[in-house]
Design a protein around this motif. Structure first.
Motif, PDB file in Angstrom:
ATOM      1  N   GLN B  58       0.711  -1.168   0.017  1.00  0.00           N
ATOM      2  CA  GLN B  58       0.043   0.021   0.138  1.00  0.00           C
ATOM      3  C   GLN B  58       0.988   1.091  -0.060  1.00  0.00           C
ATOM      4  O   GLN B  58       1.614   1.350   0.789  1.00  0.00           O
ATOM      5  CB  GLN B  58      -1.018   0.152   1.068  1.00  0.00           C
ATOM      6  CG  GLN B  58      -2.052   0.642   1.342  1.00  0.00           C
ATOM      7  CD  GLN B  58      -2.859   0.812   2.567  1.00  0.00           C
ATOM      8  OE1 GLN B  58      -2.384   0.981   3.549  1.00  0.00           O
ATOM      9  NE2 GLN B  58      -3.986   0.333   2.665  1.00  0.00           N
ATOM     10  N   VAL B  59       0.934   2.072  -1.215  1.00  0.00           N
ATOM     11  CA  VAL B  59       1.681   3.252  -1.247  1.00  0.00           C
ATOM     12  C   VAL B  59       0.761   4.522  -1.448  1.00  0.00           C
ATOM     13  O   VAL B  59      -0.129   4.290  -1.801  1.00  0.00           O
ATOM     14  CB  VAL B  59       2.810   3.086  -2.295  1.00  0.00           C
ATOM     15  CG1 VAL B  59       3.843   2.180  -1.794  1.00  0.00           C
ATOM     16  CG2 VAL B  59       2.307   2.847  -3.491  1.00  0.00           C
ATOM     17  N   VAL B  60       1.331   5.573  -1.019  1.00  0.00           N
ATOM     18  CA  VAL B  60       0.944   6.735  -1.433  1.00  0.00           C
ATOM     19  C   VAL B  60       1.432   7.556  -2.825  1.00  0.00           C
ATOM     20  O   VAL B  60       0.635   7.923  -3.511  1.00  0.00           O
ATOM     21  CB  VAL B  60       0.864   7.938  -0.255  1.00  0.00           C
ATOM     22  CG1 VAL B  60       0.385   9.128  -0.653  1.00  0.00           C
ATOM     23  CG2 VAL B  60       0.388   7.311   1.078  1.00  0.00           C
ATOM     24  N   ASN B  61       2.630   7.113  -3.050  1.00  0.00           N
ATOM     25  CA  ASN B  61       2.955   7.708  -4.170  1.00  0.00           C
ATOM     26  C   ASN B  61       4.125   6.806  -4.884  1.00  0.00           C
ATOM     27  O   ASN B  61       4.884   5.995  -3.994  1.00  0.00           O
ATOM     28  CB  ASN B  61       3.260   9.013  -4.532  1.00  0.00           C
ATOM     29  CG  ASN B  61       4.136   9.584  -3.564  1.00  0.00           C
ATOM     30  OD1 ASN B  61       5.203   8.879  -3.328  1.00  0.00           O
ATOM     31  ND2 ASN B  61       4.085  10.830  -3.290  1.00  0.00           N
TER      32      ASN B  61
END
Ligand code: SF4
Lengths: 174, 286
Positions: B58-61
């Motif tokens: 799960q990443v934000v960018n």
């Protein structure tokens, strides 16, 4: 393949990280959750850590009733946790609304907002019961797979960007 | 490069994370014992990392993914360079690149916890890096070289010439280990401070990679410590054991401090200790 799967399953059981969310509890249950961390109960010997970050946590421990205000916050925290995850509802309030169930602003137990895996009764629940609840949740968590993600990562990131841009609409308090 | 060096490097790359994880496990057990608790099993850090590797990414960018891998590569490269007995300064620069990438990854996310943690991490780097350079320069004054093979050839333990500079090095060790009183950016053992500081926005497998890179870092700094008594194995083991034990005790008896205190205290004490040590060296040589 079987070996790695077994290794992953044992590791999951041996290293549950908790996040504790106080969803409008009277603090009786919160204190019992914190009591688990003291040298008397010492949950770290099972690898359990109380971690303050939903992005690192495996198990969401919620005490207290849900009302329309904190339902948003609860849902938000649940959504931030990466799969696989489990939810434990603590106390009479967390499971059903308890003594507050008839109050005008109370929606009821935690399961009105997010899916709950384990219900720990008591008012307040004993630390032993809470540890038991975590063990039960681990049984369920062990074999759980992260849900198959059909969306490509790019779409995910785009959604995240939109989510961030609309942040003001979702604010719980203004 | 001959066959021996290559096998050394491969061995170091495989063994370093195992040693680092084991050390972290022993550390947690000892800490629990000091606090009157039973403590987790010794293999607990490995369970944690394997569990994290099995979680949903799960990443934000994208920057986070890139930075995490750069940090890991830099840490592995440092350990490999040490095994090749390369230049101390070279190792220092590669280590800095890794640390900077971790901070960049944390800064790439709009979360205030991660931003604040990243800025604190930068201040921590600002605190220990000049001291590390001074330590390396001190080693150069004694042995006449920055190359590790030349340092290992020196016939006496350099600890005897640079006892105060060793103390200065332990400041850097404490900061790198993320131990109290210098754990202001993200603390060890998953204590809660600013949620998790720089680590807040990394999750699942990326957090696991950061943890593995952290193990490489610990092994590297301990290896640099071991240079101070490289003439005999017994002396080396005793020196490292005493150092690590002292770290754990200090971690347990000190509270977390503010960054201002850290910067002024570590620079004042560190720089004056190194000054005295250098003066001592010169006084001896006349
Ligand atoms: S179950 Fe009892 S102790 Fe727990 S929050 Fe509700 S009223 Fe308080």
């Amino acid at each position: 393949m079987g070996f790695f799967q077994d290794l992953l399953h044992t590791s999951r059981v041996k290293s549950p990280w908790l996040i504790h969310f106080d969803c409008g509890s009277c603090n009786g249950c919160d204190i019992e959750v914190l009591a688990c961390l003291t040298p008397v109960y010492d949950v770290e010997r099972f690898g359990i850590l109380n971690i303050g970050n939903p992005k690192h946590a495996d198990i969401l421990v919620v005490s207290g009733t849900v009302n329309p205000r904190n339902a948003k916050a609860l849902k938000n925290i649940y959504d931030q946790m990466p799969d696989p995850k489990a939810v434990i509802a603590i106390g009479a309030c967390g499971t059903s609304g308890g003594v507050f169930r008839e109050a005008y602003n109370v929606l009821g137990g935690i399961d009105k907002v997010i899916p709950v895996d384990v219900y720990v009764p008591g008012c307040p629940s004993k630390p032993e019961a809470i540890i038991d609840g975590v063990v039960l949740a681990l049984e369920k968590l062990k074999k759980r797979r992260p849900e198959k993600d059909t969306e490509p990562l790019v779409a995910d990131l785009k959604k995240a960007r939109e989510f961030y841009e609309n942040r003001e609409d979702r604010q719980v308090t203004r | 490069m001959d066959f021996k060096t290559i096998s050394f490097v491969i061995l170091a790359i495989i063994l370093a994370p195992l040693a680092g994880g084991l050390l972290a496990g022993i550390d947690r057990r000892l800490t629990a014992w000091f606090q009157g608790r039973f403590g987790p099993p010794i293999l607990q850090p490995f369970y944690d990392v394997i569990k994290l590797l099995g979680k949903e990414p799960q990443v934000v960018n994208y920057w986070q993914i890139f930075c995490v891998h750069m940090y890991l590569v830099a840490s592995i490269l440092c350990v490999a360079l040490f095994a090749m007995q390369a230049d101390l300064l070279m190792i220092f620069f590669v280590m800095t690149i890794g640390a900077v990438f971790m901070v960049v990854g944390a800064l790439a996310v709009p979360s205030p916890y991660s931003q604040l943690g990243a800025q604190r991490e930068l201040i921590q780097m600002l605190t220990y890096e000049p001291l590390l350079i001074i330590v390396f320069v001190g080693i150069y004054f004694v042995t006449g070289s920055f190359k590790i093979d030349a340092i290992l050839d020196y016939e006496r333990p350099i600890f005897l010439m640079l006892p105060l500079l060793y103390l200065v090095l332990t400041f850097a060790l404490t900061i790198k280990l993320r131990k109290s009183p210098f754990d202001i950016s993200a603390s060890h053992h998953a204590h809660q401070e600013l949620v998790r500081g720089v680590l807040t926005e990394y999750s699942g497998p990326y957090l696991a990679i950061l943890e593995i890179a952290h193990w490489y870092d610990i092994v590297l700094i301990l290896a640099i410590c071991s240079l101070f008594w490289s003439t005999s194995w017994i002396g080396l083991v005793i020196l490292l054991a005493v150092t690590y034990m002292a770290e754990i005790i200090i971690d347990n008896v000190t509270p977390r401090m503010t960054w201002k205190w850290m910067l002024t205290y570590v620079w004042a004490v560190g720089i004056s200790l190194s000054f005295f040590n250098m003066a001592l060296l010169y006084a001896k040589s006349f």
